[in-house]
Design a protein around this motif. Structure first.
Motif, PDB file in Angstrom:
ATOM      1  N   LEU A 246       5.267  39.390 -10.111  1.00 49.87           N
ATOM      2  CA  LEU A 246       5.403  39.906  -9.089  1.00 49.87           C
ATOM      3  C   LEU A 246       5.991  40.735  -8.345  1.00 49.87           C
ATOM      4  CD1 LEU A 246       7.094  36.215  -7.814  1.00 49.87           C
ATOM      5  CD2 LEU A 246       4.475  36.935  -7.335  1.00 49.87           C
ATOM      6  N   LEU A 247       7.740  41.419  -9.328  1.00 54.12           N
ATOM      7  CA  LEU A 247       7.932  42.664  -9.430  1.00 54.12           C
ATOM      8  C   LEU A 247       7.550  43.925  -8.968  1.00 54.12           C
ATOM      9  CD1 LEU A 247      10.825  41.758 -11.499  1.00 54.12           C
ATOM     10  CD2 LEU A 247      11.649  42.588  -9.048  1.00 54.12           C
ATOM     11  N   ALA A 248       5.769  44.002 -10.733  1.00 60.78           N
ATOM     12  CA  ALA A 248       5.072  45.127 -10.301  1.00 60.78           C
ATOM     13  C   ALA A 248       4.301  44.914  -9.024  1.00 60.78           C
ATOM     14  CB  ALA A 248       5.205  45.204 -11.740  1.00 60.78           C
ATOM     15  N   GLY A 249       3.931  44.025  -8.529  1.00 62.01           N
ATOM     16  CA  GLY A 249       3.230  43.759  -6.853  1.00 62.01           C
ATOM     17  C   GLY A 249       3.953  44.445  -5.817  1.00 62.01           C
ATOM     18  N   GLY A 250       5.682  44.790  -6.499  1.00 58.05           N
ATOM     19  CA  GLY A 250       6.771  44.705  -4.600  1.00 58.05           C
ATOM     20  C   GLY A 250       6.634  43.672  -4.480  1.00 58.05           C
ATOM     21  N   VAL A 251       6.842  42.523  -5.430  1.00 57.06           N
ATOM     22  CA  VAL A 251       7.213  41.569  -4.301  1.00 57.06           C
ATOM     23  C   VAL A 251       8.513  40.554  -5.364  1.00 57.06           C
ATOM     24  CG1 VAL A 251       6.498  38.736  -4.522  1.00 57.06           C
ATOM     25  CG2 VAL A 251       5.536  40.682  -4.075  1.00 57.06           C
ATOM     26  N   LEU A 252      10.117  40.816  -4.508  1.00 59.32           N
ATOM     27  CA  LEU A 252      11.227  40.343  -5.287  1.00 59.32           C
ATOM     28  C   LEU A 252      11.348  39.374  -4.638  1.00 59.32           C
ATOM     29  CD1 LEU A 252      13.794  40.615  -6.328  1.00 59.32           C
ATOM     30  CD2 LEU A 252      14.852  42.038  -4.259  1.00 59.32           C
ATOM     31  N   ALA A 253      11.731  37.945  -5.685  1.00 57.74           N
ATOM     32  CA  ALA A 253      10.967  36.309  -5.076  1.00 57.74           C
ATOM     33  C   ALA A 253      11.702  35.395  -6.388  1.00 57.74           C
ATOM     34  CB  ALA A 253       9.317  36.037  -4.573  1.00 57.74           C
ATOM     35  N   PRO A 254      13.257  35.795  -6.227  1.00 60.32           N
ATOM     36  CA  PRO A 254      13.264  34.237  -6.991  1.00 60.32           C
ATOM     37  C   PRO A 254      12.625  33.119  -6.340  1.00 60.32           C
ATOM     38  CG  PRO A 254      15.726  35.662  -5.669  1.00 60.32           C
ATOM     39  CD  PRO A 254      13.952  36.439  -5.442  1.00 60.32           C
ATOM     40  N   SER A 255      12.978  33.495  -5.630  1.00 66.88           N
ATOM     41  CA  SER A 255      13.085  31.470  -4.696  1.00 66.88           C
ATOM     42  C   SER A 255      11.155  32.134  -3.231  1.00 66.88           C
ATOM     43  CB  SER A 255      13.416  31.246  -3.646  1.00 66.88           C
ATOM     44  OG  SER A 255      13.671  32.163  -3.096  1.00 66.88           O
ATOM     45  N   PHE A 256      10.518  31.554  -2.710  1.00 67.65           N
ATOM     46  CA  PHE A 256       9.913  31.761  -1.580  1.00 67.65           C
ATOM     47  C   PHE A 256      10.392  31.016  -0.481  1.00 67.65           C
ATOM     48  CE2 PHE A 256       6.277  31.874  -4.583  1.00 67.65           C
ATOM     49  CZ  PHE A 256       5.479  33.236  -4.746  1.00 67.65           C
ATOM     50  N   VAL A 257      11.393  31.679  -0.548  1.00 59.83           N
ATOM     51  CA  VAL A 257      12.480  31.264   0.797  1.00 59.83           C
ATOM     52  C   VAL A 257      12.054  32.120   2.128  1.00 59.83           C
ATOM     53  CG1 VAL A 257      14.069  30.854   1.686  1.00 59.83           C
ATOM     54  CG2 VAL A 257      14.035  29.782   0.236  1.00 59.83           C
ATOM     55  N   VAL A 258      11.396  32.250   3.181  1.00 58.11           N
ATOM     56  CA  VAL A 258      11.871  32.919   3.802  1.00 58.11           C
ATOM     57  C   VAL A 258      12.465  33.783   4.882  1.00 58.11           C
ATOM     58  CG1 VAL A 258       9.087  31.917   3.887  1.00 58.11           C
ATOM     59  CG2 VAL A 258       9.980  31.142   5.494  1.00 58.11           C
ATOM     60  N   SER A 259      12.216  34.571   5.399  1.00 56.08           N
ATOM     61  CA  SER A 259      12.480  34.946   6.793  1.00 56.08           C
ATOM     62  C   SER A 259      12.154  34.824   7.955  1.00 56.08           C
ATOM     63  CB  SER A 259      14.024  36.355   6.188  1.00 56.08           C
ATOM     64  OG  SER A 259      13.046  37.456   6.282  1.00 56.08           O
ATOM     65  N   SER A 260      12.510  35.002   8.666  1.00 56.79           N
ATOM     66  CA  SER A 260      11.797  35.335  10.185  1.00 56.79           C
ATOM     67  C   SER A 260      10.848  36.638  10.500  1.00 56.79           C
ATOM     68  CB  SER A 260      12.487  34.577  11.750  1.00 56.79           C
ATOM     69  OG  SER A 260      13.315  36.392  11.317  1.00 56.79           O
ATOM     70  N   ALA A 261      11.529  37.476   9.557  1.00 55.61           N
ATOM     71  CA  ALA A 261      11.352  38.731   9.047  1.00 55.61           C
ATOM     72  C   ALA A 261      10.024  38.892   9.483  1.00 55.61           C
ATOM     73  CB  ALA A 261      11.806  40.161   8.675  1.00 55.61           C
ATOM     74  N   LEU A 262       9.441  38.195   8.128  1.00 54.71           N
ATOM     75  CA  LEU A 262       8.322  38.922   7.043  1.00 54.71           C
ATOM     76  C   LEU A 262       6.980  38.573   8.575  1.00 54.71           C
ATOM     77  CD1 LEU A 262       9.126  35.835   4.941  1.00 54.71           C
ATOM     78  CD2 LEU A 262       8.452  38.101   4.344  1.00 54.71           C
ATOM     79  N   ASP A 263       6.136  39.104   8.665  1.00 55.44           N
ATOM     80  CA  ASP A 263       4.636  39.186   9.672  1.00 55.44           C
ATOM     81  C   ASP A 263       3.633  38.704   8.241  1.00 55.44           C
ATOM     82  OD1 ASP A 263       3.992  41.272   7.562  1.00 55.44           O
ATOM     83  OD2 ASP A 263       4.984  42.840   9.294  1.00 55.44           O
ATOM     84  N   ASP A 264       2.283  38.339   9.040  1.00 52.45           N
ATOM     85  CA  ASP A 264       1.146  37.692   8.473  1.00 52.45           C
ATOM     86  C   ASP A 264       0.983  38.787   7.039  1.00 52.45           C
ATOM     87  OD1 ASP A 264       1.689  36.012   9.833  1.00 52.45           O
ATOM     88  OD2 ASP A 264      -0.238  36.359  10.825  1.00 52.45           O
ATOM     89  N   ALA A 265       0.536  39.928   7.053  1.00 50.75           N
ATOM     90  CA  ALA A 265      -0.064  40.992   6.765  1.00 50.75           C
ATOM     91  C   ALA A 265       1.813  40.925   4.820  1.00 50.75           C
ATOM     92  CB  ALA A 265       0.902  42.395   6.937  1.00 50.75           C
TER      93      ALA A 265
END
Length: 441
Positions: free
Chosen positions: A380-399
């Protein structure tokens, strides 16, 4: 990016500096570099919206922002505007600011099941104040907490029950007992065993599973029948379940409840709320023994209270809770499809309410595995995703969601290889990540 090429030299040096001057190298154990693959714990430079940048110049889509506190995204303009408005007006005075009553009135309008509220800076202070208040009101010594919820406070009454109990007298820990979530019969048995001794039941009203039908109402009835105080820890459920928390969604009113995290969108503010007759024991308009409830130098810091008011306004006016659920549902569906497509649908498992998703990494025997978690996090980190969980924020978009799912698919392909090899070790490149609560470093 191939993980073998993904290096964080500046972050690695900064982590050494952190450990030299800060015990644990972070101010929250859940943020420690032991929670990340070896030498792949990014140190953050800045964040905006759903993205953060590390000091090595890498950009990440971030989940679980600020341990679930930054639910609107970093540097949210509406929150920052409210904060800036107070900064030039002074932050702390020798008497209450008018902002304090405005913030309290706004909170009680948002959480109408509560009658009074007092603010603090962190969740532990609020939950411990609730416990103290329950003990004072009932005259009873014992605290009954839900055994299935991972964290309530840094204070002795809770930490003494964890593997990190060093420094806490056994006599203190013996006063805390536990009940299982969703099991009314076991809870009643506990209350009967300690008849007349239990001051309160404290729990998160919901977590990674929905409460069974009638469960919360059943706890309410048990608390009433056994004369103890019902406390909902809404640090996570507050705002993410509904603007009025889980109590607002499920329609069961606790005696006391605690809020934090999303309340300030990263600014330091928490709240203890509840019934007037209980809360007023910490006030000046009652005839009983006074309870030292919450008395904090910085609890009424004006810009943090302004942030809380802006957060509440934003949630209500922009339908943020619904957006969090919609984003989480899209993410969960995508991750499950990606995992299934790579043949690891039984091993990379997404759980929880859509607004509060976590993932489990299971080994060949479908048992939780720190080794497989390490492998997954590296990809995940190598792919540019920092995710100790998958808890979303409202700033995320579909992309952002779509990119995350693509990276998860790549990670799951490696996961499949490790399962087929019956050994994830070649893909770890170092020690596995570690659980937060453990006896030895």
């Amino acid at each position: 990016m191939d993980t073998e090429e993904f290096l964080l030299p500046r972050s690695r040096l900064a982590n050494e500096r952190l450990h030299a001057v800060i015990p644990g190298g972070a101010h929250t154990y859940a943020k420690g570099d032991d929670q990340y693959p070896e030498n792949l714990a990014p140190v953050i430079s800045h964040g905006r919206g759903a993205h953060v940048w590390d000091i090595d110049g890498n950009r990440y889509i971030e989940y679980g922002s600020g341990l679930r506190s930054v639910s609107l995204g970093h540097a949210h303009p509406r929150v920052l505007e409210a904060v800036r408005r107070e900064l030039d007006r002074g932050s702390n005075f020798v008497r209450p600011s008018i902002v304090e009553v405005e913030a309290a009135e706004r909170f009680l309008a948002t959480v109408p099941t509560a009658e009074m509220v007092k603010f603090a800076k962190n969740g532990s202070d609020a939950t411990t104040a609730a416990v103290r208040l329950a003990r004072a009101a009932t005259g009873r010594p014992r605290v009954a907490l839900c055994a299935d919820h991972p964290f309530f406070s840094v204070d002795d009454w809770f930490i003494g029950t964890t593997p990190m109990s060093a420094g806490i007298p056994a006599a203190t820990t013996e006063l805390t007992v536990a009940f299982p979530y969703g099991d009314l019969a076991a809870t009643e048995e506990l209350l009967t065993r300690y008849q007349g001794e239990v001051a309160c039941l404290i729990l998160e009203p919901a977590a990674h599973t929905e409460p069974p039908p009638g469960y919360l109402a059943g706890l309410r009835e048990l608390a009433d029948r056994h004369g103890c105080v019902l406390i909902f820890d809404e640090m996570i459920t507050g705002f993410r379940w509904s603007e009025a928390g889980a109590q607002g969604l499920y329609g069961v009113v606790p005696d006391l409840s605690t809020f934090g995290k999303a309340l300030g969108n990263g600014f330091a503010v928490s709240a203890l709320a509840g019934r007037r007759d209980l809360m007023e024991r910490g006030g000046l308009r009652h005839s009983g023994d006074r309870v030292f409830l919450l008395s904090t130098t910085h609890g009424a810091e004006t810009h943090s209270l302004a942030a809380a008011m802006a957060v509440q306004t934003t949630y209500v006016e922009e339908g943020v809770t619904a957006r969090l659920h919609a984003l989480g549902e899209r993410l969960a569906a995508g991750v499950r499809e990606a995992a299934a497509g790579m043949g690891v649908g039984d091993h990379v498992v997404v759980r929880g309410r859509a607004s509060n998703l976590v993932f489990a990494t299971l080994d060949a025997n479908r048992q939780p595995s720190q080794e497989y978690r390490t492998l997954f996090l590296r990809r995940l980190l190598a792919g540019g995703v920092l995710a100790p969980s998958f808890v979303v924020s409202s700033a995320l978009d579909d992309a952002d969601i779509d990119h995350t799912v693509d990276v998860v698919a790549q990670a799951c392909a490696v996961y499949r290889k490790a399962l087929d090899a019956a050994d994830p070790t070649p893909w770890l490149a170092g020690r596995p990540v570690k659980p937060v609560f453990r006896r030895l470093a």
